[in-house]
Design an enzyme around this catalytic site. Sequence first.
Site, PDB file in Angstrom:
ATOM      1  N   ASP A  85      31.218  41.735  49.326  1.00  0.00           N
ATOM      2  CA  ASP A  85      30.106  41.397  48.422  1.00  0.00           C
ATOM      3  C   ASP A  85      28.769  41.882  48.956  1.00  0.00           C
ATOM      4  O   ASP A  85      27.825  42.100  48.198  1.00  0.00           O
ATOM      5  CB  ASP A  85      30.061  39.896  48.175  1.00  0.00           C
ATOM      6  N   ARG A 107      33.072  38.879  37.354  1.00  0.00           N
ATOM      7  CA  ARG A 107      32.873  38.594  38.779  1.00  0.00           C
ATOM      8  C   ARG A 107      33.377  39.795  39.578  1.00  0.00           C
ATOM      9  O   ARG A 107      33.976  40.713  39.039  1.00  0.00           O
ATOM     10  CB  ARG A 107      33.523  37.275  39.225  1.00  0.00           C
ATOM     11  N   GLY A 108      33.106  39.720  40.913  1.00  0.00           N
ATOM     12  CA  GLY A 108      33.369  40.887  41.750  1.00  0.00           C
ATOM     13  C   GLY A 108      32.063  41.666  41.863  1.00  0.00           C
ATOM     14  O   GLY A 108      31.400  41.923  40.838  1.00  0.00           O
ATOM     15  N   ALA A 109      31.685  42.013  43.096  1.00  0.00           N
ATOM     16  CA  ALA A 109      30.340  42.532  43.336  1.00  0.00           C
ATOM     17  C   ALA A 109      29.939  43.713  42.431  1.00  0.00           C
ATOM     18  O   ALA A 109      28.887  43.657  41.761  1.00  0.00           O
ATOM     19  CB  ALA A 109      30.189  42.889  44.815  1.00  0.00           C
TER      20      ALA A 109
HETATM   21  O1  MRU Z   1      33.496  34.973  43.579  1.00  0.00           O
HETATM   22  P1  MRU Z   1      33.978  36.357  43.213  1.00  0.00           P
HETATM   23  O2  MRU Z   1      35.278  36.356  42.484  1.00  0.00           O
HETATM   24  O3  MRU Z   1      32.910  37.153  42.505  1.00  0.00           O
HETATM   25  O4  MRU Z   1      34.231  37.065  44.609  1.00  0.00           O
HETATM   26  C1  MRU Z   1      34.632  38.405  44.604  1.00  0.00           C
HETATM   27  C2  MRU Z   1      34.965  38.941  45.944  1.00  0.00           C
HETATM   28  O5  MRU Z   1      34.796  38.306  46.953  1.00  0.00           O
HETATM   29  C3  MRU Z   1      35.441  40.374  45.981  1.00  0.00           C
HETATM   30  O6  MRU Z   1      36.327  40.559  47.029  1.00  0.00           O
HETATM   31  C4  MRU Z   1      34.226  41.302  46.190  1.00  0.00           C
HETATM   32  O7  MRU Z   1      33.251  41.061  45.227  1.00  0.00           O
HETATM   33  C5  MRU Z   1      34.585  42.716  46.187  1.00  0.00           C
HETATM   34  S1  MRU Z   1      34.959  43.317  44.597  1.00  0.00           S
HETATM   35  C6  MRU Z   1      35.291  44.961  44.643  1.00  0.00           C
END
Ligand code: MRU
Length: 354
Positions: A243, A51-53
């Site tokens: 994201d 996870r994480g963009a």
């Molecule tokens: O639901 P997630 O854990 O994928 O959400 C991730 C986030 O909101 C992060 O802050 C975002 O993806 C930035 S990662 C560098």
Amino acid sequence: MTINFTTIQWVGGINGHVEMIDQTLLPNEARMIAVRDEQAMWQAIKTLQVRGAPAIGVAAAYGVVLGLQTIPDQAPTEEALAQLDRVREYLATSRPTAVNLFWALNRMAGTARDTHASDAGQLKSRLLTEANTIRDEDAAMCRAIGRYGWQLIPENAGVLTHCNAGGLATAEYGTALALMYTAKEQGRSFHVFADETRPLLQGARLTAWELAQAGIDVTLICDNMAGLLMRQGKIHLVVTGADRIAANGDAANKIGTYSVAVLAHAHNIPFYIAAPTSTFDLATPSGDQIPIEERHPDEITKPFGASIAPAGIGVFNPAFDVTPHHRITAIITEKGIIQNPDEIRIRDFFKTNN
Ligand code: MRU
């Protein structure tokens, strides 16, 4: 600064597989899992094993490569291209908000079109190279974000972050956390407060773990404690990831980010977003058009298996919110910093840095 875990990587040649740290098990267990086909990759993205963009973008690119492995090397290129379209559409249904997913899928499709491969085997190997390049570029972008942004952390500052925008959320090093890693490398003293980040606790499980591993001073707080700390003067800046950033600078990030931005404004504290240019979606005019994922009610009523609400209660569980651009002090990218982001400044920035 070296990071002592691997978020995601390809192992072996064209018939190899993906290895990733299973983020649903952290911080109790740092287990690497193998992902061997596009269904398993879809599942890994959906269930937040990855996870994480930016990390989702890398995962999607590798997912395309996995999805083509069933096509024999001698098959005509057209057969592989048709399969690529199916895999791309399928992976695009995993999560809707992080634009990096779609960005990576489109980039893989563009590469496939431009390759003019003589057969499926040649196409597959070109696509594996491209996926590895996406991964390596992401790691390099994170380092550049750190270089551009670290000086925004003053000596002895208190820094608040929300969710996890660290090495776990990217190929390596992170976006918001890249500022912290670089500041630490540069010998700067500071203290991080990590919002636990309800409901899935990416702050508690991931950011606190990651920063502690790196020897960075971090204190975990519940999301509803940020206002108190700001009022007590303990927070000097906020930095989060994103994201998807719309053309006017409105930024979608983990649910709760908007509240933190409003609190920061009320206390006259700068609110920064750190994100690579692959997180910008210039085709989406404002945050109002960003699709916001809604997740299963059990994440709120039965967090990690334990029931904490009456059975059958109505639940609203959006995974992200949008911070309007006028609440963002600056966006730190791998190509430089956009101060007071708005539509014109972002357009100019991309014109100058293409
Ligand atoms: O639901 P997630 O854990 O994928 O959400 C991730 C986030 O909101 C992060 O802050 C975002 O993806 C930035 S990662 C560098």
